[in-house]
Design an enzyme around this catalytic site. Structure first.
Site, PDB file in Angstrom:
ATOM      1  N   PHE A  24       0.856  -1.194   0.000  1.00 20.33           N
ATOM      2  CA  PHE A  24       0.000   0.000   0.000  1.00 20.33           C
ATOM      3  C   PHE A  24       0.887   1.237   0.000  1.00 20.33           C
ATOM      4  CE2 PHE A  24      -2.338   3.395   2.212  1.00 20.33           C
ATOM      5  CZ  PHE A  24      -3.444   3.494   1.361  1.00 20.33           C
ATOM      6  N   GLY A  25       0.673   2.106  -0.985  1.00 22.50           N
ATOM      7  CA  GLY A  25       1.426   3.360  -1.085  1.00 22.50           C
ATOM      8  C   GLY A  25       0.520   4.553  -0.855  1.00 22.50           C
ATOM      9  N   TYR A  26       1.045   5.545  -0.142  1.00 17.23           N
ATOM     10  CA  TYR A  26       0.255   6.757   0.145  1.00 17.23           C
ATOM     11  C   TYR A  26       1.030   8.034  -0.211  1.00 17.23           C
ATOM     12  CZ  TYR A  26       3.317   6.659   4.152  1.00 17.23           C
ATOM     13  OH  TYR A  26       4.446   6.622   4.930  1.00 17.23           O
ATOM     14  N   GLY A  27       2.277   7.871  -0.692  1.00 16.04           N
ATOM     15  CA  GLY A  27       3.105   9.022  -1.054  1.00 16.04           C
ATOM     16  C   GLY A  27       3.548   8.871  -2.495  1.00 16.04           C
ATOM     17  N   SER A  28       4.859   8.888  -2.696  1.00 18.33           N
ATOM     18  CA  SER A  28       5.359   8.753  -4.075  1.00 18.33           C
ATOM     19  C   SER A  28       4.957   7.410  -4.686  1.00 18.33           C
ATOM     20  CB  SER A  28       6.882   8.905  -4.107  1.00 18.33           C
ATOM     21  OG  SER A  28       7.501   7.851  -3.411  1.00 18.33           O
ATOM     22  N   GLU A 103      13.084   3.554   0.402  1.00 19.73           N
ATOM     23  CA  GLU A 103      12.433   4.161   1.565  1.00 19.73           C
ATOM     24  C   GLU A 103      13.355   4.173   2.793  1.00 19.73           C
ATOM     25  OE1 GLU A 103       9.509   5.568   1.140  1.00 19.73           O
ATOM     26  OE2 GLU A 103       9.184   4.789  -0.868  1.00 19.73           O
TER      27      GLU A 103
HETATM   28  C1  SIN Z   1       4.702   5.790   0.202  1.00 17.78           C
HETATM   29  O1  SIN Z   1       4.670   6.333  -0.899  1.00 17.78           O
HETATM   30  O2  SIN Z   1       3.801   4.984   0.520  1.00 17.78           O
HETATM   31  C2  SIN Z   1       5.816   6.038   1.177  1.00 17.78           C
HETATM   32  C3  SIN Z   1       6.329   7.434   1.221  1.00 17.78           C
HETATM   33  C4  SIN Z   1       6.954   7.922  -0.056  1.00 17.78           C
HETATM   34  O3  SIN Z   1       7.810   7.232  -0.629  1.00 17.78           O
HETATM   35  O4  SIN Z   1       6.620   9.017  -0.501  1.00 17.78           O
END
Ligand code: SIN
Length: 194
Positions: A24-28, A103
């Site tokens: 699950f990703g919430y940023g990039s 990360e």
């Molecule tokens: C993510 O995207 O889930 C982690 C934070 C990032 O790499 O921006």
């Protein structure tokens, strides 16, 4: 999960030939996964809020002038939209190794349950979380200060503003409500088009 400052146990890498890995990703990771996946679906995690409270010295800033990137903080009444990716078993180890490297600036693997709009749930998806005990944790600041820092900073992966604007755009496209994430959308509005 969900306790302020908790350090959840690292999620073991799945190597079973029968098990798909969900990330699950919430940023990039929402707009630039950059790893092979078999399918993806928008979804959300409950009890978390997205915040630009994590310093980036390796992607969107440099050690002398860190940018700001997102982490999640516990927020019992909130949910955070993002993207869930299914990774085939034979690629799980290399995808996790690549993400652990990407990360490495303070994030650790945790397991989360992801809700999907169709009503189902993915249990035990891997998520990268930067808890407040990591060395790059910045914590809260007035939005005007965060906006100024984001406008100014850039790093090896590009301008910090691009990170914010592309994340906001990607979340709009997957149907996330701006009202549910004022922190992100207000910041993107302050920064404006790049
Ligand atoms: C993510 O995207 O889930 C982690 C934070 C990032 O790499 O921006």
């Amino acid at each position: 999960m969900g306790r302020l400052g908790a350090r959840p146990d690292p999620v073991p890498i799945m190597t079973s030939a029968d098990l798909d890995l969900w990330i699950f990703g919430y940023g990039s990771l929402v707009w630039r996964p950059a790893f092979p996946f078999a399918e993806r679906c928008p979804g959300w995690v409950e009890g978390w809020a997205r915040r630009f409270w994590q310093a980036s010295t390796d992607h969107r800033g440099v050690p002398e002038d860190p940018g700001r990137v997102v982490t999640l903080v516990p927020a019992p009444e909130s949910r955070c939209w993002g993207m869930a990716y299914r990774v085939a078993p034979d690629q799980a180890s290399s995808v996790i190794a690549g993400l652990d490297h990407r990360e490495q600036g303070g994030y650790r693997r945790v397991a989360v349950d992801v809700r999907l709009p169709q009503g189902s749930m993915l249990s035990g998806a891997v998520m990268y979380l930067a808890t407040e005990d990591n060395p790059n944790y910045l914590g809260p600041a007035p939005l005007a200060e965060i906006a100024a820092q984001v406008r100014r900073c850039r790093g090896p992966s590009g301008p910090n503003a691009e990170y914010v604007l592309r994340l906001a755009q990607a979340l709009r496209e997957l149907g996330a409500s701006e009202d549910e994430d004022e922190h992100l959308f207000e910041l993107a509005a302050r920064i404006g088009p790049s």
